[in-house]
Design a protein around this motif. Structure first.
Motif, PDB file in Angstrom:
ATOM      1  N   ASP A 198       0.871  -1.177   0.000  1.00 14.42           N
ATOM      2  CA  ASP A 198       0.000   0.000   0.000  1.00 14.42           C
ATOM      3  C   ASP A 198       0.906   1.225   0.000  1.00 14.42           C
ATOM      4  OD1 ASP A 198      -1.683   2.139   0.516  1.00 14.42           O
ATOM      5  OD2 ASP A 198      -2.926   1.036   1.937  1.00 14.42           O
ATOM      6  N   PRO A 199       0.951   1.988  -1.094  1.00 10.63           N
ATOM      7  CA  PRO A 199       1.900   3.103  -1.154  1.00 10.63           C
ATOM      8  C   PRO A 199       1.603   4.208  -0.159  1.00 10.63           C
ATOM      9  CG  PRO A 199       0.475   3.092  -3.094  1.00 10.63           C
ATOM     10  CD  PRO A 199       0.203   1.829  -2.350  1.00 10.63           C
ATOM     11  N   GLY A 202       3.111   2.096   3.120  1.00  8.01           N
ATOM     12  CA  GLY A 202       4.287   1.247   3.035  1.00  8.01           C
ATOM     13  C   GLY A 202       4.072  -0.155   3.565  1.00  8.01           C
ATOM     14  N   ARG A 267       5.042   1.712  -7.471  1.00 11.91           N
ATOM     15  CA  ARG A 267       4.617   2.187  -6.150  1.00 11.91           C
ATOM     16  C   ARG A 267       3.950   1.086  -5.336  1.00 11.91           C
ATOM     17  NH1 ARG A 267       1.758   7.993  -7.790  1.00 11.91           N
ATOM     18  NH2 ARG A 267       3.576   8.856  -8.878  1.00 11.91           N
ATOM     19  N   SER A 268       3.355   0.112  -6.005  1.00  9.43           N
ATOM     20  CA  SER A 268       2.512  -0.868  -5.311  1.00  9.43           C
ATOM     21  C   SER A 268       3.033  -2.300  -5.357  1.00  9.43           C
ATOM     22  CB  SER A 268       1.094  -0.832  -5.897  1.00  9.43           C
ATOM     23  OG  SER A 268       1.114  -1.050  -7.294  1.00  9.43           O
ATOM     24  N   ASP A 270       6.776  -4.536  -5.000  1.00 11.44           N
ATOM     25  CA  ASP A 270       8.201  -4.424  -4.671  1.00 11.44           C
ATOM     26  C   ASP A 270       8.774  -5.811  -4.363  1.00 11.44           C
ATOM     27  OD1 ASP A 270      10.683  -3.275  -3.977  1.00 11.44           O
ATOM     28  OD2 ASP A 270      10.113  -3.188  -1.860  1.00 11.44           O
ATOM     29  N   HIS A 304      -1.737   6.672  -9.787  1.00 13.44           N
ATOM     30  CA  HIS A 304      -2.649   6.473  -8.655  1.00 13.44           C
ATOM     31  C   HIS A 304      -3.722   5.446  -8.993  1.00 13.44           C
ATOM     32  CE1 HIS A 304      -1.335   9.746  -5.942  1.00 13.44           C
ATOM     33  NE2 HIS A 304      -0.973  10.349  -7.067  1.00 13.44           N
ATOM     34  N   ALA A 307      -2.130   1.897  -9.240  1.00 16.61           N
ATOM     35  CA  ALA A 307      -1.830   1.375  -7.905  1.00 16.61           C
ATOM     36  C   ALA A 307      -3.102   0.937  -7.186  1.00 16.61           C
ATOM     37  CB  ALA A 307      -1.084   2.425  -7.083  1.00 16.61           C
TER      38      ALA A 307
END
Length: 331
Positions: A198-199, A202, A267-268, A270, A304, A307
């Motif tokens: 969750d950007p 984190g 962003r979402s 990793d 946005h 994500a």
């Protein structure tokens, strides 16, 4: 025009973009399937491939320097390279309705496609074929599609950096946002090596779990602590998706929009764009708003929305029955 709500607060669906329909085919015999994004009136398109192990069809056609300007559908499929066959069924469905690029006596439907790897879940000999692609078209509607363990997301998993035994369930998700007179939407099948984050916080929403399978460990953080990833064959994952807008864009602008959507993946998810992922995003412009796209604004909005679709994919996912050893659904 800035969107201040976190991705987790963005709802809607890609079908909020006028000119877009979505249909799923979910294979009942094993967890796999395909999803079609129909643009029957034609849509300008672009693509951006960032993963190191992609499986795609007709992506070269979307290069701004090449001839054909519009596509009639995008196919997202499970089944690894075998799943590209499902695009043949989409082509047949469109041809039967007289939809396609004029080419002499025929109309040739333009259907780019991308696949993800889900062959380790169930019987790998069962995968989406032409009949599956045709069935997805038959199911296509302008209403918001189902999310989670359906269509191309049926056999998707995430958090595979330390092996399938520590992975969690992925899926397919969608979201949209209207800013002024312009609508932006996204749909994505999340089948990543990495964790879903969750950007806004984190927090790991779904991903690699500890050896006891009790909690996410944070894959990148574990690597930084010295825990070595599992040996993975290239192409064992892949996140694939589509972003769309009703703003009028050129092919070059669509290509840039697809690139901006990858920022939403980064962003979402990793890690993202690994050697074992074939991450591919298409972009569509239906032009239905009758307004030119402001690329600065769209470039800020699209990450946005993408994500948000990623988060929705894993939150809507359900466990696989029978599940591979250790694979857990979210929650």
């Amino acid at each position: 025009m800035a969107q201040t709500a976190p991705p987790s607060a963005i709802g809607g669906a890609i079908t909020a973009v006028p000119g877009i329909k979505v249909g799923h085919f979910t294979e009942a015999r094993r967890p796999t399937g395909c999803t079609v994004i129909l643009t029957e009136e034609g849509a300008t398109a672009g693509v951006d491939v960032r993963g190191a192990a992609p499986g795609t069809r007709e992506t070269d056609l979307l290069n701004p320097a090449n001839l054909v300007e519009k596509v009639h559908a995008i196919l997202l499929s499970g089944g690894s390279a075998f799943g590209l066959e499902a695009a043949t069924g989409v082509v047949r469905w469109l041809e039967e309705r007289g939809i396609g690029y004029p080419a002499g006596p025929a109309r040739v439907p333009i259907v780019p496609a991308a696949i993800l790897f889900d062959l380790t879940v169930g019987d790998h000999r069962i995968r989406p074929d032409a009949a599956a692609g045709y069935a997805a078209c038959e199911a296509a509607r302008a209403e918001a599609p189902a999310e989670g363990s359906v269509g191309a997301g049926t056999g998707a998993t995430v958090g595979k950096l330390f092996g399938m035994a520590r992975a969690m369930k992925g899926g397919i998700g969608t979201a949209s946002l209207k800013v002024g007179a312009i609508t932006v939407g996204a749909i994505v099948a999340v089948n990543a090596v990495g964790d879903v984050i969750d950007p806004a916080t984190g927090t790991v929403v779904a991903g690699a779990r500890d050896a006891e399978g009790r909690r996410p460990v944070g894959a990148t953080a574990a690597v930084l602590r010295g825990e070595l990833p599992a040996a993975m064959q290239a192409g064992m994952a892949t996140t694939i998706g589509v972003v769309a807008t009703d703003a009028a864009l050129t092919k070059a602008q669509c290509q840039r929009l697809a690139g901006a959507a990858h920022d939403g993946l980064a962003r979402s998810i990793d890690p993202i764009h690994t050697m074992s992922d074939g991450d591919t995003v298409f972009a569509l412009s239906t032009g239905k708003a009758g307004l030119p796209g402001n690329m600065m604004a769209l470039g800020a909005i699209v990450p946005h929305v993408m994500a948000a679709a990623v988060l929705r994919a894993v939150r809507a996912a359900r466990g696989i029955e029978p599940s591979p050893p250790g694979v857990s659904e979210l929650g």
